[in-house]
Design a protein around this motif. Structure first.
Motif, PDB file in Angstrom:
ATOM      1  N   LEU A  64      54.481  30.225  33.420  1.00  0.00           N
ATOM      2  CA  LEU A  64      54.208  31.451  34.162  1.00  0.00           C
ATOM      3  C   LEU A  64      55.053  32.642  33.733  1.00  0.00           C
ATOM      4  CD1 LEU A  64      53.634  30.020  37.748  1.00  0.00           C
ATOM      5  CD2 LEU A  64      51.937  30.864  36.130  1.00  0.00           C
ATOM      6  N   GLU A  65      56.267  32.410  33.249  1.00  0.00           N
ATOM      7  CA  GLU A  65      57.117  33.534  32.859  1.00  0.00           C
ATOM      8  C   GLU A  65      56.509  34.361  31.716  1.00  0.00           C
ATOM      9  OE1 GLU A  65      60.440  36.050  33.289  1.00  0.00           O
ATOM     10  OE2 GLU A  65      59.391  34.621  34.580  1.00  0.00           O
ATOM     11  N   PRO A  66      55.970  33.734  30.652  1.00  0.00           N
ATOM     12  CA  PRO A  66      55.320  34.550  29.609  1.00  0.00           C
ATOM     13  C   PRO A  66      54.123  35.333  30.141  1.00  0.00           C
ATOM     14  CG  PRO A  66      55.787  32.344  28.795  1.00  0.00           C
ATOM     15  CD  PRO A  66      56.015  32.308  30.271  1.00  0.00           C
ATOM     16  N   ARG A  67      53.397  34.755  31.082  1.00  0.00           N
ATOM     17  CA  ARG A  67      52.268  35.476  31.678  1.00  0.00           C
ATOM     18  C   ARG A  67      52.755  36.707  32.431  1.00  0.00           C
ATOM     19  NH1 ARG A  67      48.268  31.155  34.517  1.00  0.00           N
ATOM     20  NH2 ARG A  67      48.569  32.661  36.214  1.00  0.00           N
ATOM     21  N   ARG A  68      53.845  36.571  33.165  1.00  0.00           N
ATOM     22  CA  ARG A  68      54.392  37.726  33.881  1.00  0.00           C
ATOM     23  C   ARG A  68      54.797  38.823  32.901  1.00  0.00           C
ATOM     24  NH1 ARG A  68      57.645  33.699  36.357  1.00  0.00           N
ATOM     25  NH2 ARG A  68      56.792  32.977  38.330  1.00  0.00           N
ATOM     26  N   ASN A  69      55.478  38.413  31.843  1.00  0.00           N
ATOM     27  CA  ASN A  69      55.937  39.400  30.854  1.00  0.00           C
ATOM     28  C   ASN A  69      54.761  40.102  30.188  1.00  0.00           C
ATOM     29  OD1 ASN A  69      58.570  38.661  31.392  1.00  0.00           O
ATOM     30  ND2 ASN A  69      58.687  37.207  29.686  1.00  0.00           N
ATOM     31  N   LEU A  70      53.752  39.324  29.830  1.00  0.00           N
ATOM     32  CA  LEU A  70      52.569  39.920  29.209  1.00  0.00           C
ATOM     33  C   LEU A  70      51.842  40.829  30.191  1.00  0.00           C
ATOM     34  CD1 LEU A  70      50.525  40.177  26.905  1.00  0.00           C
ATOM     35  CD2 LEU A  70      49.416  38.084  27.762  1.00  0.00           C
ATOM     36  N   ARG A  71      51.708  40.383  31.441  1.00  0.00           N
ATOM     37  CA  ARG A  71      50.992  41.189  32.429  1.00  0.00           C
ATOM     38  C   ARG A  71      51.702  42.530  32.671  1.00  0.00           C
ATOM     39  NH1 ARG A  71      47.123  39.816  35.678  1.00  0.00           N
ATOM     40  NH2 ARG A  71      47.493  37.573  35.424  1.00  0.00           N
ATOM     41  N   ASN A  72      53.022  42.498  32.745  1.00  0.00           N
ATOM     42  CA  ASN A  72      53.774  43.744  32.954  1.00  0.00           C
ATOM     43  C   ASN A  72      53.588  44.696  31.773  1.00  0.00           C
ATOM     44  OD1 ASN A  72      54.754  42.845  35.415  1.00  0.00           O
ATOM     45  ND2 ASN A  72      56.638  42.003  34.532  1.00  0.00           N
ATOM     46  N   LEU A 357      33.164  37.939  39.524  1.00  0.00           N
ATOM     47  CA  LEU A 357      33.787  36.618  39.449  1.00  0.00           C
ATOM     48  C   LEU A 357      35.058  36.666  38.613  1.00  0.00           C
ATOM     49  CD1 LEU A 357      30.520  34.544  38.910  1.00  0.00           C
ATOM     50  CD2 LEU A 357      31.960  34.495  40.964  1.00  0.00           C
ATOM     51  N   LEU A 358      35.007  37.399  37.505  1.00  0.00           N
ATOM     52  CA  LEU A 358      36.185  37.540  36.658  1.00  0.00           C
ATOM     53  C   LEU A 358      37.282  38.317  37.377  1.00  0.00           C
ATOM     54  CD1 LEU A 358      34.568  38.310  33.183  1.00  0.00           C
ATOM     55  CD2 LEU A 358      35.565  36.154  33.939  1.00  0.00           C
ATOM     56  N   GLU A 359      36.893  39.383  38.082  1.00  0.00           N
ATOM     57  CA  GLU A 359      37.881  40.187  38.806  1.00  0.00           C
ATOM     58  C   GLU A 359      38.610  39.344  39.843  1.00  0.00           C
ATOM     59  OE1 GLU A 359      35.453  43.305  40.333  1.00  0.00           O
ATOM     60  OE2 GLU A 359      35.787  44.635  38.612  1.00  0.00           O
ATOM     61  N   GLU A 360      37.868  38.500  40.539  1.00  0.00           N
ATOM     62  CA  GLU A 360      38.480  37.623  41.541  1.00  0.00           C
ATOM     63  C   GLU A 360      39.475  36.665  40.895  1.00  0.00           C
ATOM     64  OE1 GLU A 360      36.436  35.487  45.184  1.00  0.00           O
ATOM     65  OE2 GLU A 360      36.189  34.250  43.383  1.00  0.00           O
ATOM     66  N   SER A 361      39.115  36.116  39.746  1.00  0.00           N
ATOM     67  CA  SER A 361      39.999  35.179  39.049  1.00  0.00           C
ATOM     68  C   SER A 361      41.228  35.880  38.479  1.00  0.00           C
ATOM     69  CB  SER A 361      39.225  34.459  37.938  1.00  0.00           C
ATOM     70  OG  SER A 361      38.197  33.648  38.481  1.00  0.00           O
ATOM     71  N   VAL A 362      41.057  37.117  38.029  1.00  0.00           N
ATOM     72  CA  VAL A 362      42.208  37.902  37.567  1.00  0.00           C
ATOM     73  C   VAL A 362      43.213  38.057  38.710  1.00  0.00           C
ATOM     74  CG1 VAL A 362      42.970  40.219  36.899  1.00  0.00           C
ATOM     75  CG2 VAL A 362      41.046  39.146  35.720  1.00  0.00           C
ATOM     76  N   ASN A 363      42.720  38.362  39.880  1.00  0.00           N
ATOM     77  CA  ASN A 363      43.592  38.532  41.044  1.00  0.00           C
ATOM     78  C   ASN A 363      44.280  37.228  41.413  1.00  0.00           C
ATOM     79  OD1 ASN A 363      42.979  41.265  41.321  1.00  0.00           O
ATOM     80  ND2 ASN A 363      41.228  40.866  42.659  1.00  0.00           N
ATOM     81  N   PHE A 364      43.554  36.119  41.308  1.00  0.00           N
ATOM     82  CA  PHE A 364      44.147  34.814  41.610  1.00  0.00           C
ATOM     83  C   PHE A 364      45.299  34.515  40.656  1.00  0.00           C
ATOM     84  CE2 PHE A 364      44.576  30.285  40.794  1.00  0.00           C
ATOM     85  CZ  PHE A 364      44.725  29.775  42.075  1.00  0.00           C
ATOM     86  N   MET A 365      45.090  34.776  39.371  1.00  0.00           N
ATOM     87  CA  MET A 365      46.139  34.544  38.385  1.00  0.00           C
ATOM     88  C   MET A 365      47.389  35.360  38.707  1.00  0.00           C
ATOM     89  SD  MET A 365      44.012  34.594  34.801  1.00  0.00           S
ATOM     90  CE  MET A 365      45.496  34.397  33.785  1.00  0.00           C
ATOM     91  N   GLU A 366      47.175  36.622  39.057  1.00  0.00           N
ATOM     92  CA  GLU A 366      48.306  37.502  39.343  1.00  0.00           C
ATOM     93  C   GLU A 366      49.059  37.021  40.575  1.00  0.00           C
ATOM     94  OE1 GLU A 366      49.318  42.273  39.700  1.00  0.00           O
ATOM     95  OE2 GLU A 366      47.225  41.581  39.638  1.00  0.00           O
ATOM     96  N   GLN A 367      48.325  36.615  41.609  1.00  0.00           N
ATOM     97  CA  GLN A 367      48.968  36.134  42.826  1.00  0.00           C
ATOM     98  C   GLN A 367      49.756  34.854  42.569  1.00  0.00           C
ATOM     99  OE1 GLN A 367      49.272  37.685  45.869  1.00  0.00           O
ATOM    100  NE2 GLN A 367      48.421  39.352  44.630  1.00  0.00           N
TER     101      GLN A 367
END
Length: 378
Positions: A64-72, A357-367
């Motif tokens: 999850l840490e690389p995902r956070r860094n990439l998302r930021n 559907l994709l937007e909902e999944s994007v939000n789930f990933m972020e949460q």
């Protein structure tokens, strides 16, 4: 009897794009700016690799840490991380090179085009004993369809349903087309040397199959098993569950090779097993956990769900001993409620758009990234 956790690591490929689901390629920039990320041949996806760990709590952070860094980093460009293993909203007609000067990338574009523009997660298990490594390779090869079924997350391409649950596995150019069930290390070395000499494989990396041995100097020095069959699993709890099930299956095999090594326990020949496993992978790509497969023990027909339930039951005592019972629970949810592809297709059948559907999944990933610090594992 082996009861220790194995070393485990992941290679995670991710798509980038807009919050509405359109793919936008920034791999070159991201790889330059972010430590630990490498670009894929196409700009629209990139990859990070985790360091080997035994504890699942450490694996969660490493994922999850690389995902956070990439998302930021992406947020500064008004972009995000996209779920799914194919170009769900397109466009799959054009290849978007990430490195014009890279000759290997040029070969891939010329020979395969956008068939390779997919994302997945590769799960690596440290196994230094070569006999155990090739036993595990045989078993996981024969059961790879089950893990593809649990992970399926690519039912869309170019803004349309494809009619299958893992379009990624259907379209990805598995190379070489025919891979045997290896008897041992020497069999594997000889086969790889032959394929390199024939030009079927360009180099030792050009071996794209459901599962393969890996190590510091392939094919000669090997120390891990790489499971490559899974679609991208963005739900970290499910990814850890799939990893734990694989690990328990491998440890069970090491403890009971006569019962679980297909070389010793199957009534089928190695050639028949190779054909069976490839056909099972295709069936799992089409219908995932709803598919009907052929069991490697004797070729008998079995539903994918029933097979997974049987394996869960068989590893239950070991899971309790090793403290992995809780981690396995998301698999039961997939069997009851469906994987990512099934949930998306259910929503699409109810009239929802692929974009929503994709937007909902994007939000789930972020949460999940935000809330992950409150979760704990062994």
């Amino acid at each position: 009897m082996m009861k220790k956790l194995l070393l485990k690591g992941f290679e995670v490929e991710l798509f980038t794009g807009s919050s509405s689901g359109e793919h936008v390629g920034v791999a070159s920039l991201a790889a330059d700016d972010l430590q630990g990320f490498v670009k894929e041949p196409d700009q629209r996806n990139l990859e990070f690799v985790t360091s080997p760990e035994k504890k699942y709590s450490n694996l969660r952070f490493a994922l999850l840490e690389p995902r956070r860094n990439l998302r930021n980093w992406l947020a500064m460009k008004k972009l995000t991380i996209l779920p799914g293993s194919t170009l769900s909203l397109g466009c799959s007609k054009n290849f978007e090179r990430s490195d014009i000067k890279n000759e290997y990338h040029e070969l891939i574009e010329k020979n395969y085009g956008t068939d390779v523009v997919t994302t997945s997660v590769h799960i690596n298990f440290g196994i230094e004993n070569l006999s155990n490594l090739f036993s595990a390779l045989r078993l996981v090869k024969c059961e790879s369809a089950l893990f593809l079924a649990l992970s399926a997350s690519s039912p869309f391409l170019d803004g349309k349903p494809t009619g299958v649950h893992s379009q990624r596995w259907i379209q990805f150019p598995r190379t070489p087309k025919e891979v045997p069930i290896f008897k041992d290390h020497s069999h594997y070395v000889k086969w790889v040397e032959e394929k390199l000499a024939e030009g079927v494989m360009w180099n030792e990396r050009h071996f794209w199959t459901s599962v393969r041995p890996n190590g510091p100097h392939r094919p000669y020095e090997l120390n891990r098993l790489e499971v490559r069959v899974c679609d991208l699993i963005t739900d970290c709890d499910l990814l850890l569950a799939v990893t734990a099930l694989l690990e328990l299956r491998i440890i069970s095999l090491i403890n009971n090779p006569k019962q679980l090594d297909p070389l010793l326990a199957s009534k089928l020949t190695l050639n028949e097993l190779a054909i069976l496993s490839d056909l099972n992978d295709i069936e799992a790509a089409k219908a995932s956990v709803n598919s009907t497969l052929s069991h490697w023990v004797d070729g008998s027909v079995i539903s994918c769900k029933e097979w997974i339930y049987q394996i869960l039951e068989s590893v239950e005592p070991l899971a309790k001993e090793m403290g992995l019972t809780e981690i396995l629970k998301p698999i039961n949810d997939v069997l009851l409620n469906g994987n990512q592809s099934i949930k998306w297709l259910r929503g699409y059948a109810e009239g929802r758009t692929i974009q929503s559907l994709l937007e909902e999944s994007v939000n789930f990933m972020e949460q999940e990234e935000i809330l992950s610090s409150s979760n704990s594992y062994i």
